[in-house]
Scaffold this active site. Structure first.
Site, PDB file in Angstrom:
ATOM      1  N   HIS A  69       0.840  -1.190   0.000  1.00  0.00           N
ATOM      2  CA  HIS A  69       0.000   0.000   0.000  1.00  0.00           C
ATOM      3  C   HIS A  69       0.883   1.250   0.000  1.00  0.00           C
ATOM      4  CE1 HIS A  69      -3.853  -2.084   1.666  1.00  0.00           C
ATOM      5  NE2 HIS A  69      -3.353  -2.681   0.587  1.00  0.00           N
ATOM      6  N   CYS A 100      -6.190   1.076   5.490  1.00  0.00           N
ATOM      7  CA  CYS A 100      -6.820  -0.178   5.908  1.00  0.00           C
ATOM      8  C   CYS A 100      -6.360  -0.476   7.333  1.00  0.00           C
ATOM      9  CB  CYS A 100      -6.430  -1.309   4.956  1.00  0.00           C
ATOM     10  SG  CYS A 100      -4.690  -1.797   5.072  1.00  0.00           S
ATOM     11  N   CYS A 115      -2.527  -1.193   7.647  1.00  0.00           N
ATOM     12  CA  CYS A 115      -1.731   0.037   7.534  1.00  0.00           C
ATOM     13  C   CYS A 115      -1.903   0.909   8.773  1.00  0.00           C
ATOM     14  CB  CYS A 115      -2.102   0.815   6.279  1.00  0.00           C
ATOM     15  SG  CYS A 115      -1.496   0.044   4.764  1.00  0.00           S
ATOM     16  N   GLU A 138       0.886   3.891   1.883  1.00  0.00           N
ATOM     17  CA  GLU A 138       1.381   4.243   3.217  1.00  0.00           C
ATOM     18  C   GLU A 138       2.559   3.360   3.602  1.00  0.00           C
ATOM     19  OE1 GLU A 138      -1.696   3.271   2.164  1.00  0.00           O
ATOM     20  OE2 GLU A 138      -3.009   3.301   3.885  1.00  0.00           O
TER      21      GLU A 138
END
Length: 179
Positions: free
Chosen positions: A96, A124, A127, A98
């Protein structure tokens, strides 16, 4: 008034300077626009997500979603369909945005305690755990992960708020203007 330019005399330069600064973009606007531009670098066929990690008014790391460096770019290796999905329907290969921003900062010894994260899709739950663990104090997101996934709630946002991380949905045009 020989030699004086009457046109310049009519301009009120301090007022023009004031107007310019009244309309200069805020750092939130700049960083979210950068996150949006970074999302265009993504090789994911499902959604492009960008992230900007800042400390005070400085950028400390950038990221966008996609496979780890040195592996396959999903849109090139599997055009139209992307990489295989895991049991939850998520990409089996991609990191992801992040995660990429945080991992790059960590790899380069950048402390993240007290940082702010700008991301185009709310984090999510996985994360969110990483964001909290790294000491990031604030997250601004553009779109909802829950809405994107068609699920009832933003578990990552709820997790972060429960443990004291400030989380806001960024709405363009509503930010404070720097003077």
């Amino acid at each position: 008034m020989v030699g004086e330019d009457r046109g310049l005399k009519l301009l009120n330069l301090p007022f023009i300077h004031y107007l310019y600064h009244m309309h200069s973009p805020s750092f939130d606007e700049i960083y979210m626009e950068l996150a949006q531009n970074l999302s265009r670098k993504s090789h994911c066929v499902k959604i492009g997500v960008g992230a900007v990690l800042t400390k005070e008014t400085r950028i400390v790391s950038l990221g966008y979603n996609g496979p780890p460096a040195g592996t396959h770019n999903c849109d090139q290796e599997w055009p139209g369909v992307g990489c295989a999905r895991d049991s939850k329907g998520s990409c089996s290969l991609a990191l992801h945005a992040e995660q990429n921003a945080i991992l790059y900062a960590a790899k380069n010894g950048v402390p993240m305690n007290g940082c702010t994260l700008y991301v185009t899709l709310s984090p999510c739950l996985a994360c969110a755990r990483i964001i909290f663990t790294m000491g990031i104090r604030k997250v601004l997101f553009l779109e909802s992960y829950a809405a994107y996934k068609g699920i009832g709630l933003d578990e990552g946002v709820d997790f972060l708020r429960r443990f004291g991380v400030e989380v806001e949905q960024y709405v363009p045009g509503t930010e404070k203007v720097n003077a």
